[in-house]
Scaffold this active site. Sequence first.
Site, PDB file in Angstrom:
ATOM      1  N   GLU A 121     -10.687   3.385  11.056  1.00  0.00           N
ATOM      2  CA  GLU A 121     -11.066   3.742   9.684  1.00  0.00           C
ATOM      3  C   GLU A 121     -12.041   2.683   9.157  1.00  0.00           C
ATOM      4  O   GLU A 121     -11.799   1.493   9.354  1.00  0.00           O
ATOM      5  CB  GLU A 121      -9.835   3.787   8.772  1.00  0.00           C
ATOM      6  CG  GLU A 121     -10.188   4.362   7.408  1.00  0.00           C
ATOM      7  CD  GLU A 121      -8.987   4.466   6.460  1.00  0.00           C
ATOM      8  OE1 GLU A 121      -7.868   4.101   6.852  1.00  0.00           O
ATOM      9  OE2 GLU A 121      -9.202   4.900   5.331  1.00  0.00           O
ATOM     10  N   GLY A 261      -5.297  -5.642   5.680  1.00  0.00           N
ATOM     11  CA  GLY A 261      -3.850  -5.857   5.749  1.00  0.00           C
ATOM     12  C   GLY A 261      -3.202  -5.133   6.919  1.00  0.00           C
ATOM     13  O   GLY A 261      -2.473  -5.736   7.709  1.00  0.00           O
ATOM     14  N   ALA A 262      -3.475  -3.840   7.022  1.00  0.00           N
ATOM     15  CA  ALA A 262      -2.810  -3.042   8.044  1.00  0.00           C
ATOM     16  C   ALA A 262      -3.481  -1.680   8.103  1.00  0.00           C
ATOM     17  O   ALA A 262      -4.325  -1.361   7.262  1.00  0.00           O
ATOM     18  CB  ALA A 262      -1.340  -2.866   7.700  1.00  0.00           C
ATOM     19  N   ASN A 265      -2.512   4.231  11.394  1.00  0.00           N
ATOM     20  CA  ASN A 265      -2.690   5.148  12.535  1.00  0.00           C
ATOM     21  C   ASN A 265      -1.412   5.934  12.823  1.00  0.00           C
ATOM     22  O   ASN A 265      -0.325   5.374  12.834  1.00  0.00           O
ATOM     23  CB  ASN A 265      -3.040   4.354  13.789  1.00  0.00           C
ATOM     24  CG  ASN A 265      -4.062   3.294  13.535  1.00  0.00           C
ATOM     25  OD1 ASN A 265      -5.160   3.593  13.113  1.00  0.00           O
ATOM     26  ND2 ASN A 265      -3.701   2.037  13.728  1.00  0.00           N
ATOM     27  N   HIS A 297       3.675   0.858   2.339  1.00  0.00           N
ATOM     28  CA  HIS A 297       2.402   1.541   2.080  1.00  0.00           C
ATOM     29  C   HIS A 297       1.943   2.308   3.333  1.00  0.00           C
ATOM     30  O   HIS A 297       1.631   3.501   3.255  1.00  0.00           O
ATOM     31  CB  HIS A 297       1.353   0.505   1.657  1.00  0.00           C
ATOM     32  CG  HIS A 297      -0.008   1.062   1.406  1.00  0.00           C
ATOM     33  ND1 HIS A 297      -0.455   1.401   0.146  1.00  0.00           N
ATOM     34  CD2 HIS A 297      -1.015   1.368   2.257  1.00  0.00           C
ATOM     35  CE1 HIS A 297      -1.688   1.881   0.248  1.00  0.00           C
ATOM     36  NE2 HIS A 297      -2.050   1.870   1.510  1.00  0.00           N
ATOM     37  N   GLU A 298       1.920   1.612   4.462  1.00  0.00           N
ATOM     38  CA  GLU A 298       1.439   2.281   5.678  1.00  0.00           C
ATOM     39  C   GLU A 298       2.384   3.411   6.076  1.00  0.00           C
ATOM     40  O   GLU A 298       1.950   4.466   6.529  1.00  0.00           O
ATOM     41  CB  GLU A 298       1.275   1.295   6.840  1.00  0.00           C
ATOM     42  CG  GLU A 298       0.417   0.075   6.544  1.00  0.00           C
ATOM     43  CD  GLU A 298      -0.919   0.378   5.902  1.00  0.00           C
ATOM     44  OE1 GLU A 298      -1.475   1.458   6.132  1.00  0.00           O
ATOM     45  OE2 GLU A 298      -1.408  -0.484   5.122  1.00  0.00           O
ATOM     46  N   HIS A 301       1.765   6.494   4.020  1.00  0.00           N
ATOM     47  CA  HIS A 301       0.560   7.220   4.409  1.00  0.00           C
ATOM     48  C   HIS A 301       0.868   8.369   5.374  1.00  0.00           C
ATOM     49  O   HIS A 301       0.060   9.285   5.518  1.00  0.00           O
ATOM     50  CB  HIS A 301      -0.438   6.291   5.098  1.00  0.00           C
ATOM     51  CG  HIS A 301      -1.445   5.659   4.180  1.00  0.00           C
ATOM     52  ND1 HIS A 301      -2.107   6.362   3.201  1.00  0.00           N
ATOM     53  CD2 HIS A 301      -1.937   4.393   4.118  1.00  0.00           C
ATOM     54  CE1 HIS A 301      -2.952   5.548   2.579  1.00  0.00           C
ATOM     55  NE2 HIS A 301      -2.865   4.348   3.106  1.00  0.00           N
ATOM     56  N   GLU A 320      -5.529   6.769  -0.934  1.00  0.00           N
ATOM     57  CA  GLU A 320      -5.234   5.368  -1.244  1.00  0.00           C
ATOM     58  C   GLU A 320      -4.636   5.177  -2.645  1.00  0.00           C
ATOM     59  O   GLU A 320      -3.645   4.484  -2.810  1.00  0.00           O
ATOM     60  CB  GLU A 320      -6.488   4.494  -1.053  1.00  0.00           C
ATOM     61  CG  GLU A 320      -6.964   4.426   0.400  1.00  0.00           C
ATOM     62  CD  GLU A 320      -5.904   3.941   1.390  1.00  0.00           C
ATOM     63  OE1 GLU A 320      -4.865   3.404   0.965  1.00  0.00           O
ATOM     64  OE2 GLU A 320      -6.118   4.113   2.612  1.00  0.00           O
TER      65      GLU A 320
HETATM   66  N1  B3K Z   1      -6.385   2.621   5.373  1.00  0.00           N
HETATM   67  C1  B3K Z   1      -6.451   1.226   5.721  1.00  0.00           C
HETATM   68  C2  B3K Z   1      -7.705   0.558   5.289  1.00  0.00           C
HETATM   69  C3  B3K Z   1      -8.856   0.762   6.165  1.00  0.00           C
HETATM   70  C4  B3K Z   1     -10.023  -0.099   5.716  1.00  0.00           C
HETATM   71  C5  B3K Z   1     -11.268   0.166   6.459  1.00  0.00           C
HETATM   72  N2  B3K Z   1     -12.306  -0.763   6.109  1.00  0.00           N
HETATM   73  C6  B3K Z   1      -5.290   0.468   5.186  1.00  0.00           C
HETATM   74  C7  B3K Z   1      -4.580   1.066   4.050  1.00  0.00           C
HETATM   75  O1  B3K Z   1      -5.101   1.242   2.968  1.00  0.00           O
HETATM   76  O2  B3K Z   1      -3.453   1.426   4.212  1.00  0.00           O
HETATM   77 ZN    ZN Z   2      -3.702   2.650   2.281  1.00  0.00          ZN
END
Ligand code: B3K
Ligand code: ZN
Length: 864
Positions: A121, A261-262, A265, A297-298, A301, A320
């Site tokens: 990403e 941060g993280a 995927n 948070h992850e 997602h 986000e």
């Molecule tokens: N989605 C990723 C961030 C990706 C950043 C790319 N430059 C982390 C997050 O917001 O959970």
């Molecule tokens: Zn995020």
Amino acid sequence: MSAASPQAMKLADYRQPDFLIPELYLEFELHETQTLVTAVSKVSRQGEHNQPLVLDGEKLELVQIQIDGHNVPAKDDDKGISIDNVPNEFELRVVTRIDPKNNTSLEGLYKSGQAFCTQCEAEGFRKITYFLDRPDVMAKYKVKITADKQAYPHLLSNGNKVDQGDLADGRHWVLWEDPFFKPCYLFALVAGDFDLLEDLFTTASGRQVALQLFVDKGNLGRAGHAMDSLKKAMLWDEQRYGLEYDLDIYMIVAVDFFNMGAMENKGLNVFNSKFVLADPASATDEDFFNIESVIAHEYFHNWTGNRITCRDWFQLSLKEGLTVFRDQQFSADMADPAIVRIKQVQVIREHQFAEDAGPMAHPIRPDEVMEMNNFYSVTVYDKGAEVIRMLHTLLGEEGFRRGMDLYVSRHDGQAVTCDDFVQAMQDANSTDLSLFRRWYSQSGTPTVKIQETYHEESGEYSIELSQYTAPTADQKDKLPLHLPIAIELIDGKGGQQQVLSLTRESESFNLGYFSQKPTLGVLAGFSAPVKITFSHDNEALLQIALNGQDDFLRWDACQQLLSEAIHQAAGQPGLGLPDILSKLFAGILLLAEQRPALVAEMLALPSFETLAQQRSQIDVDALLSARKQLKKQLAVAFQTPLKDLVTGALADTYRYEQEQVQSRRIKAVSLTYLAELADTEQLLQTAYQHSDNMSDTLAVLKACQEANHALFVPLMQEFEAHWSNDSLVMDKWFALHGSRQHRDSIATLELLSGHAMYSINNPNKVRALIGSFAFYNTAGFHAADGSGYRFVADYLLKLDAVNPQVASRLITPMLGFTHLDNARQDLIVKQLARLLNHKSLSRDLFEKVTKALHLAASTDKALS
Ligand code: B3K
Ligand code: ZN
């Protein structure tokens, strides 16, 4: 960057993809500098057209390209490949060679220490193979990874492991299959030798999920908190939103080289080790908190981002903003909700308001983007979350949940837009959100002005609210927004709250009849991301601070009183401690035992960044010394109760639990005051020597650093000797040096960038040392001779060649020039112009520098 300047992409130009790829088979032959990637796609034309197949690709060596088994001619440039006259349905086979070892951008496939890992990403997949690298192209993936078995015993990718085997030459392979459709930005691969922490989670419907946490060898003892956090997050999402995990396995890998941060995927999160590893000796309460929040948070997602993803990158806030809001709700449930909220508001006021006021101002759904990585911003994330929070306020918990349920059932498996989200909220609640939608297209910070009217005779009390949003760098004309303004009225009978809905430029609200004029608290819970103009008298603020109900308003009243005193002292050096602050602190300190966490926040002085956002023009030096002077005055006046707070009850053995966190926090704040006094060396020494945890240790160092206390240097030496082999802990040490306001700042930075533990290739190090200088070393960065700006610009030139994404984050403080004096503005503009002249500036920096210079020129503060 002159002849072929990068072009901006526009939301208005969005078109559906000409081709889709519903199935993808990937094969990786992993080698340090020569990894071979084979990608076999099933491609189908969408609709009636004769367009060529245009694949994205960057920094790739093309080895072979075939359609249905035949080589095809392909036009190749530095952005991708175009193939004419392709059939309607076909198999595309692309073989590329890439060099993970020398990929310092940490985007695509790269090496973090000994491990291979990926970051795709936003548009990193195109650095792995030629592909339709856009989120509305979703495929089912099968991935085969082959690598040396001894060096890389773990070969990981998304989904479920379906097969594996050994090869004759000491290599082995694993085959993964992900049953869910996903865009390529959610693809991940990791290969390495790790320690593994395993656990199980049983979902609400009774399915067993294997949880696996991979960390560098020797770090297993620091992985437990992350695993606990994951289980809490999984349970919370079931209970609060009815959302269950969907695969049989959930993996998290911690790596040391990571741009942010993280990353969420599918089934295989990759994390910056800073947001995984923690134990009491090496991590602070804040680290424990952040780990819990980022892990959540992850995880969240998986539904808001992965199952339902973005149609295009302009819609980034769809996933986000919403996921930040969800992690904020989670954190509020796990910790002290008022403190959690105060921290969020500080991010908005210090950083998001600054973004709105600068050259990179953009709506939470940007209209134009040159480099997508530049839009992973506080606006898209944090203001995006505030917008979701306002929806929650307007619809209520139940209405919001109804909207979420509809959103999920309507769009599961799709790539959608912010409009689709609002539409689901609207349809589920039969309400009209058309005005509310302006939050997605309008940038800038609204100011809400308040005027009170009280009729002595009738007792009628009413207020008039009016809103105004000043033009921003990206947008001249602004419209009124839908603002939920939560207020609290304090009268003799206590406080009562209500939410006023302001939808026009100006509106009056009759608030009832009172025997005496009530005290008005505005923006309870920070119900909208706005600035308030309301001339409260000091006594009213004092009353809110000491007797209000809403904790945020109480803290905010303190901030207003303290800020006002600092701004005044900046204009009148030598001013004594204002009476009102003596009353305030005396009152707050009485609450210390009852509400330690809140009191700690109430006692803390507003940061320089917050103060700066309160004025359109600031005098850096005067503001800094006024803040310092007030801190000293308060320390002198309240030394006895502050000392009592520090030397009070001895703490238990460290545990990360709220009561302990709160008592450590109030001690830490007290120490920052006490370090300003002449006779507290012994107290600081004892606090340092007796500490059995990183929170208390760092509190002493921070207090000494801020007060420029003589103990700082010897304690830092001791700290370094103790932790010199611990990379994550040494980042704290680098950060304390970087942010230390001291006349030798630049020499220190130069020296430490040669330290054995420092590396320009590691984003954590760069952020710790150089980032904390640029963001938080106000005196050093804004030095009147321009040396701070020059140093950062010099560093950016080096860093840009290594890692443009990190460079582009680091330039942020140089974009906040609009409220500085002319001399400093000129110095910054000079450095920006220097950057622009650099021949191979990245697209990332090019976008920000050109916008900054454009703003500087248009506000007539350009090169003179
Ligand atoms: N989605 C990723 C961030 C990706 C950043 C790319 N430059 C982390 C997050 O917001 O959970
Ligand atoms: Zn995020």
